[in-house]
Enzyme design. Structure first.
Site, short mmCIF file in Angstrom:
data_model
loop_
_atom_site.label_atom_id
_atom_site.label_comp_id
_atom_site.label_asym_id
_atom_site.label_seq_id
_atom_site.Cartn_x
_atom_site.Cartn_y
_atom_site.Cartn_z
CD GLU A 132 -2.83 -1.15 2.16
OE1 GLU A 132 -4.16 -0.94 2.12
OE2 GLU A 132 -2.36 -1.82 3.06
CD GLU A 163 -3.61 -6.70 3.50
OE1 GLU A 163 -2.77 -5.67 3.67
OE2 GLU A 163 -3.76 -7.47 2.46
#
Length: 734
Positions: A156, A176
């Site tokens: 990210e 995740e």
């Protein structure tokens, strides 16, 4: 964009020496870290430098760790760096890691433990958003230089940069979902704006990592470059001479309403094949987010924190975070000094022995494989070929693995091996004879290991002059997929050899759990009552599909009928009868129809017929039931919980977390429930005890609560141990 901008592919040609041989990127050292002047000395986790062109290099070097992770201090310092860059206005900013392991491994998962307040979590996530958004909003060229792992929050950060260049060893992904989450620092918004949304969703929904080359083909990476070309790549990017690969009309078109709905519907259908929404809500919340807000990056960024916070504070994510730390605890048992095992000899080229040998060769060990005749070894070599084809893209790497796996019908490898693993059928006299021969053949310091699934090490080693060098290494089938290895100890075992065996298992990229030598060890001991109860339900006339549906509704990856076929009805029968004869006399006898199937050779997957029928190793489809019976769920699952309590009480394993980890990684016990003992604590020990007593009244004494029930759960709650409900049965004696 400059008129002289070049594509990522041309970037390599522009920076490489013509016809120069390319170095192996894994051997390029040191990392290109920008050189120049160091500034901002007050930073603890970042190093900020200015190169000769005035470009700022922010080097993530988290204090006290071998790999970078993202936590509040790391993000706070990044915020200060971004503010300084905004103030100083250098020609560009480079983000990269100063650690050899990689860019960043994602968030510090320790931050996630025990978080139960969604409002507090949302505030934390929004604070992280503020930092990453500030990086993305800088009006100057920003470049992420990526090597090694770039996962989760690390990816990210890279997505917030204008350019991304990766070394060939880079591995990128959003894992995740494996923690019951979706990306939470803007990844759900920025990734689908950069690459085709269907591919972006696939990355986030599966949690799989991709190579640098695959990332480049998707548009996630602008160029793949060697380490020695990174500095030049930065110069070209800062000068506006690199064409960015991501985005474009095709990507934007798939975010429009009708196309977005179609993409989401297809992704939802694929997800439903792998995970139930009630068990694993994260993929479904990601798709909800995309369906509602995927037409706007800003809308996705606004709504991502609340969705992430709801997931993180839920039971599934908290239990999956627990499982992550259970895994790390098992890995910790193998850390310390190296095993000093370089050559392995495996006796027995059947399914287990052949696959253990192939895995050892895959992990870089010279491995000799012995059986009575060369023709008995040939099928194992064929399976190894399939394994190496799956594991290696490079032909030379596949060949090197083949070269390490040596057929050895004469047993010549016994004398050179650092470790000999016996994997012959479960015949006590045969195993004793083999180890008796080995004692006079192996070199000093060599370990002797049995892959027995339930015979006592004390019995196998009877008559050995040096029983202290005998250990159990119980792998699970299929070896290439099952992570757990039971490392079986006995009273005479040399503790130093136990430490070496634990290290060896970790070096094989497997999870070691030490267990005592007792009938069934740990996993089979707990699993057997579950399988037997399934057989008893079948004997009562319940369809196999309904039995399996009950287990799958609880969260097991495979129902017990299918699992019995996978293990082999012959092995399941042998283990079940052995346990009944030794430690579980309250278990009913296995129904006669199971014995007939075994006698007729209908053993399950390996014979093409068992409880189900198979064609080419694939089960023939039959209609599945629409719902599961809650009574069937309790009858299947509570015997496992009850036996787990007994195993902990008898000291078969040394702590509750190790037991829970063994069942998750050895059997796939519903990971989102955190393990059988954790499940019992969550559901309520007293409520479960009462339910077991009800089942005992209905179905017989096999359901009686373990005599260790009060002791185990009092200890788990931090209370003084209670007296057992009844005098406990004596644990098995060595």
């Amino acid at each position: 964009m400059s008129d002289e901008a070049v594509g990522g592919d041309a970037l390599l040609a522009a920076t490489a020496e013509a016809a120069a041989p390319r170095a192996n990127v894994l051997e390029v050292t040191p990392l290109e870290l920008g050189g120049g002047e160091r500034i901002a000395d007050e930073l603890q986790h970042w190093r900020l430098r200015r190169d000769a062109d005035g470009v700022y290099w922010a080097l993530l070097d988290q204090t006290g760790t071998a790999a970078n992770t993202l936590n509040e201090p790391v993000l706070e310092e990044l915020e200060r760096i971004v503010e300084r860059v905004r103030s100083d206005r250098p020609p560009g900013l480079v983000l990269r890691s100063a650690k050899p392991a990689g860019f960043a491994a994602g968030a510090d998962i320790g931050m996630f433990r025990g978080l139960t307040d969604p409002v507090r979590v949302r505030e934390l996530v929004e604070r992280g958003h503020r930092v990453v958004n500030a990086l993305a909003d800088l009006d100057l060229p920003t470049v992420a230089l990526i090597h090694g792992h770039c996962l989760g929050g690390g990816l990210e950060l890279a997505l917030a940069c204008r350019y991304r260049f990766a070394r060939r060893d880079a591995s990128l992904g959003f894992p995740e979902v494996q923690l019951g989450l979706h990306p939470g620092l803007g990844g759900t918004a920025r990734l689908p704006a950069l690459v085709r949304p269907d591919e972006a969703l696939k990355l986030m929904l599966t949690g799989r990592s991709i190579s640098a080359e695959r990332a480049r083909s998707l548009g996630l990476i602008d160029a793949v470059a060697e380490e020695r070309h990174f500095a030049r790549a930065v110069q070209l990017a800062v000068a506006g001479q690199v064409e960015r690969r991501g985005g474009g009309a095709a990507v934007r078109g798939m975010t429009l309403g009708p196309a977005r709905m179609l993409v989401a519907r297809q992704a939802r259908s694929e997800t439903a094949k792998r995970a139930r929404e009630e068990h694993y809500p994260a993929p479904y919340r990601l798709l909800d987010l995309w369906e509602r807000h995927g037409g706007s990056v800003d809308d996705m960024l606004r709504h991502e924190p609340a969705s992430f916070a709801e997931l993180l504070t839920g039971e599934t994510a908290q239990n999956l975070v627990r499982v992550y730390f259970l895994r790390e605890a098992l890995r910790g048992r193998g850390k310390g000094r190296p095993s000093a095992i370089h050559r392995v000899h495996v006796i027995g080229a059947g399914t287990m022995g052949g696959d253990i040998a192939a895995w050892c060769a895959h992990r870089g060990l010279v491995t000799t494989l012995e059986d009575r005749e060369a023709r008995l070894i040939a099928p194992a070599i064929a399976r190894a070929t399939e394994l190496f084809e799956r594991r290696y893209d490079d032909r030379r790497a596949r060949q090197a693995a083949h070269d390490r796996l040596v057929p050895d019908p004469s047993g010549a490898g016994r004398r050179k091996a650092d470790l000999v693993i016996e994997a012959v059928p479960e015949d006590l006299e045969l195993k004793r004879r083999i180890f008796g021969e080995l004692e006079g053949q192996v070199k000093d310091g060599a370990l002797l290991a049995s892959n027995t699934s339930g015979l006592l090490l004390q019995d196998i080693g009877q008559g050995l002059r040096r029983p202290e060098r005998l250990i159990g290494l119980h792998f699970f089938n299929p070896v290439a997929r099952m992570q757990l290895v039971e490392v079986v100890r006995h009273p005479a075992l040399d503790p130093a050899l136990l430490a070496r065996a634990l290290a060896f298992v970790l070096e094989l990229d497997r999870l070691p759990v030490p267990v005592q030598s007792a009938p069934g060890f740990l996993v089979n001991r707990i699993l057997s009552p579950y399988l037997l109860e399934a057989v008893l339900l079948l004997d009562e006339g319940v369809a196999a599909e309904r039995v399996d549906a009950a287990a799958e509704a609880f969260g097991m990856p495979m129902g017990p009928a299918a699992l019995a076929d996978q293990v082999g009805l012959d092995i399941a029968l042998e283990v079940g009868e052995g346990l009944r004869a030794t430690v579980e006399p309250t278990l009913p006898e296995v129904p006669e129809w199971v014995r007939r199937k075994v006698a007729d050779g209908h053993l399950g997957v390996k014979s093409g017929r068992g409880i189900y029928e198979y064609e080419g190793g694939t089960r023939k489809k039959r209609k599945a039931p629409e719902s599961a019976d809650p009574a069937h769920i309790d009858r299947l699952m509570l015997p496992m919980v009850n036996t787990a309590v007994t195993c902990l009480g008898e000291g078969i394993v040394d702590d509750a977390d190790a037991l829970d980890a063994a069942m998750v990684f050895g059997t796939g016990f519903a990971p989102f429930r955190g393990g059988p003992l954790h499940y019992a604590r969550e559901r309520g020990p007293e409520a479960l005890r009462r339910r077991l007593e009800e089942l005992a009244e209905q179905h017989g004494p096999r359901f009686r609560p373990s005599p260790y029930w009060s002791r185990v759960f009092a200890a788990a709650a931090g209370e003084p141990p209670a007296a057992p409900d009844a005098p406990p049965a004596a644990p098995p004696q060595p």
